[in-house]
Scaffold this motif. Structure first.
Motif, short mmCIF file in Angstrom:
data_model
loop_
_atom_site.label_atom_id
_atom_site.label_comp_id
_atom_site.label_asym_id
_atom_site.label_seq_id
_atom_site.Cartn_x
_atom_site.Cartn_y
_atom_site.Cartn_z
N PHE A 92 0.84 -1.20 0.00
CA PHE A 92 0.00 0.00 0.00
C PHE A 92 0.87 1.25 0.00
O PHE A 92 0.57 2.23 -0.69
N ARG A 93 1.96 1.22 0.74
CA ARG A 93 2.86 2.37 0.80
C ARG A 93 3.44 2.68 -0.58
O ARG A 93 3.50 3.84 -1.01
N GLN A 94 3.86 1.64 -1.31
CA GLN A 94 4.42 1.82 -2.65
C GLN A 94 3.35 2.32 -3.62
O GLN A 94 3.60 3.20 -4.45
N ALA A 95 2.15 1.76 -3.51
CA ALA A 95 1.06 2.19 -4.38
C ALA A 95 0.69 3.64 -4.12
O ALA A 95 0.44 4.41 -5.05
N ALA A 96 0.68 4.03 -2.83
CA ALA A 96 0.35 5.41 -2.48
C ALA A 96 1.37 6.38 -3.09
O ALA A 96 1.00 7.46 -3.56
N ALA A 97 2.63 5.98 -3.08
CA ALA A 97 3.67 6.84 -3.66
C ALA A 97 3.42 7.06 -5.15
O ALA A 97 3.58 8.18 -5.67
N ARG A 98 2.99 6.01 -5.85
CA ARG A 98 2.71 6.15 -7.29
C ARG A 98 1.48 7.03 -7.53
O ARG A 98 1.46 7.85 -8.45
N VAL A 99 0.47 6.86 -6.69
CA VAL A 99 -0.75 7.66 -6.84
C VAL A 99 -0.46 9.13 -6.58
O VAL A 99 -0.90 10.02 -7.33
N ILE A 100 0.29 9.42 -5.53
CA ILE A 100 0.63 10.81 -5.21
C ILE A 100 1.44 11.44 -6.34
O ILE A 100 1.20 12.57 -6.74
N ALA A 101 2.39 10.67 -6.87
CA ALA A 101 3.20 11.19 -7.98
C ALA A 101 2.34 11.51 -9.20
O ALA A 101 2.54 12.53 -9.86
N ALA A 102 1.36 10.65 -9.47
CA ALA A 102 0.48 10.87 -10.63
C ALA A 102 -0.45 12.05 -10.41
O ALA A 102 -0.65 12.88 -11.31
N HIS A 103 -1.03 12.16 -9.21
CA HIS A 103 -2.00 13.20 -8.93
C HIS A 103 -1.35 14.57 -8.73
O HIS A 103 -1.99 15.60 -8.95
N VAL A 133 -1.27 -4.60 -1.82
CA VAL A 133 -2.60 -4.02 -2.00
C VAL A 133 -3.69 -5.08 -2.17
O VAL A 133 -4.85 -4.84 -1.81
N HIS A 134 -3.35 -6.26 -2.70
CA HIS A 134 -4.39 -7.28 -2.89
C HIS A 134 -4.75 -7.98 -1.58
O HIS A 134 -5.75 -8.70 -1.51
N GLU A 135 -3.94 -7.78 -0.51
CA GLU A 135 -4.21 -8.40 0.78
C GLU A 135 -5.11 -7.55 1.67
O GLU A 135 -5.60 -8.03 2.70
N ILE A 136 -5.33 -6.30 1.29
CA ILE A 136 -6.07 -5.37 2.15
C ILE A 136 -7.57 -5.62 2.02
O ILE A 136 -8.13 -5.58 0.93
N THR A 137 -8.21 -5.87 3.14
CA THR A 137 -9.62 -6.21 3.16
C THR A 137 -10.47 -5.08 3.74
O THR A 137 -9.94 -4.16 4.38
N GLY A 138 -11.76 -5.18 3.55
CA GLY A 138 -12.68 -4.20 4.10
C GLY A 138 -12.57 -4.06 5.61
O GLY A 138 -12.50 -2.94 6.13
N PRO A 139 -12.56 -5.18 6.37
CA PRO A 139 -12.44 -5.07 7.82
C PRO A 139 -11.17 -4.35 8.27
O PRO A 139 -11.19 -3.63 9.27
#
Length: 390
Positions: A92-103, A133-139
């Motif tokens: 999630f941390r790595q994905a967030a970095a990519r999203v922030i860079a894009a936005h 990111v695929h391991e993160i669940t709703g709960p």
């Protein structure tokens, strides 16, 4: 055995598609480029998957990749997702970095990026930052939100939105098989206490005496707050104002679209009291610094908390933005100007198409009279308001 051979792949020149069998094709482009494609059909649905350039992927490797894709489809798995897993799914941390860079390319200032980093570092990364990111669940998401959902409702809503944005990116990128159930997560949290959504405002009858209090001492923050009240502008528009935006001969301030909330250029007529403030700022100007109301460092704007801090020092519980409400109330209750003139003065977006068409012009001259009257009103002191300075 397939229909193609390594020699045939190398010799293929004519643009088109050459089949090897079992859904594997060699695609020859008009320019001479070649690539592999696997076509799979199941339950009446057809999907094509690129397998790479023929100059880098051999016929044998292409056949192996095609067999793997067909196996995944037969097992009910998503080949794109499975391929992403093989390549390595980001945390999630790595994905967030990519999203922030894009936005960040679309953000108007650095403040948004800092807010993203601060909220994720404080409330998200400690619990799910190192999970793929695929391991993160709703709960999991619900549990981390529940810690702040009632204590810090506004922050919690922002955290929820930012988690959802990152996981939406992960789903769209093939790193998650399913979208994050953000709506269901919200339903599973308690109802937050309602707020009226209004900024704390000073009664307009108290504004003249408050301005008199502001003039008891002089600082750029006090000059900026007086200017904000007299122009009914937003705090950020005041703090970012530069001399190039002002035409003192024409008595107008033109704020470019890039600095406006509505992303639309806004012209403000300058009343006599605002011109007096600008003349004083010119006298205090150091060198060729462009900011009209510089911060403590001179070449940088004052922070968004500077004016709020000034209000607290003066024992006022109102907000800077609330003075816009005071102006709007004054227009409604003390003048005969129609609502669209006041809305134009506040640079509000108009949702009704008919009214928007009527207001397509800037209504500049009518607004000039309005701002002159507001300036005159603000020079009159309500003697019932305590004048002692703090």
């Amino acid at each position: 055995m397939g229909k193609l051979s390594a020699t045939a792949v190398k010799a293929a020149k004519r643009p088109g598609r050459l089949g090897d069998g079992d859904g594997l094709f060699l695609i020859v482009q008009p320019g001479g480029g070649k690539s592999w494609m696997c076509r799979v059909q199941k339950n009446g649905h057809r999907r094509d998957f690129g397998l790479g350039s023929a100059s880098k992927v051999s016929l044998a490797t292409a056949r192996e990749r095609a067999r793997e894709i067909r196996s995944w489809v037969e097992l009910g798995l998503d080949p794109i997702f499975e391929r992403r897993k093989a390549e390595g799914i980001p945390t999630f941390r790595q994905a967030a970095a990519r999203v922030i860079a894009a936005h960040s390319k679309t953000w108007r200032n650095e403040k948004h990026g800092k807010q993203w980093h601060q909220t994720l570092e404080a409330y998200v990364f400690p619990q799910i930052g190192d999970l793929q990111v695929h391991e993160i669940t709703g709960p999991m998401i619900r549990n981390l939100l529940s810690d702040i959902w009632l204590a810090k409702p506004e922050t919690a809503r922002r955290v929820r939105q930012r988690i959802g944005t990152v996981l939406d990116w992960a789903y769209a990128s093939g790193y998650r098989e399913n979208e994050a159930p953000m709506r269901a997560i919200t339903k599973g949290l308690p109802r937050q206490p309602r707020k009226d959504g209004h900024f704390a405002a000073m009664a307009y009858s108290k504004v003249p005496s408050f301005i008199m209090k502001l003039t008891a001492r002089e600082s750029f923050s006090r000059l900026a707050l007086r200017f904000a009240i007299l122009t009914a502008a937003r705090s950020g528009e005041i703090r970012g104002a530069v001399w190039e935006e002002f035409d003192l001969d024409a008595k107008i301030w033109t704020i470019p679209a890039a600095r406006m909330k509505a992303e639309r250029e806004h012209v403000i007529p300058l009343s006599l009291p605002t011109l007096v403030i600008l003349e004083r700022c010119k006298e205090l100007r150091i060198g060729s610094r462009s900011l009209v109301f510089p911060g403590a460092r001179g070449d940088a704007p004052m922070s968004d908390m500077t004016l709020t801090k000034l209000l607290r020092e003066m024992k006022e519980s109102v907000t800077v933005h609330g003075f816009r409400s005071a102006f709007r109330d004054w227009v409604s209750e003390e003048t005969l100007y129609p609502g669209e003139i006041a809305e134009a003065a506040l640079a509000h977006r108009v949702r009704d198409k008919t009214e928007a068409a009527y207001r397509r012009g800037s209504l500049l001259e009518k607004r000039r009279k309005l701002m002159d009257e507001w300036g005159d009103y603000c020079q009159n002191v309500d003697k019932n308001y305590p004048m002692s300075d703090s």
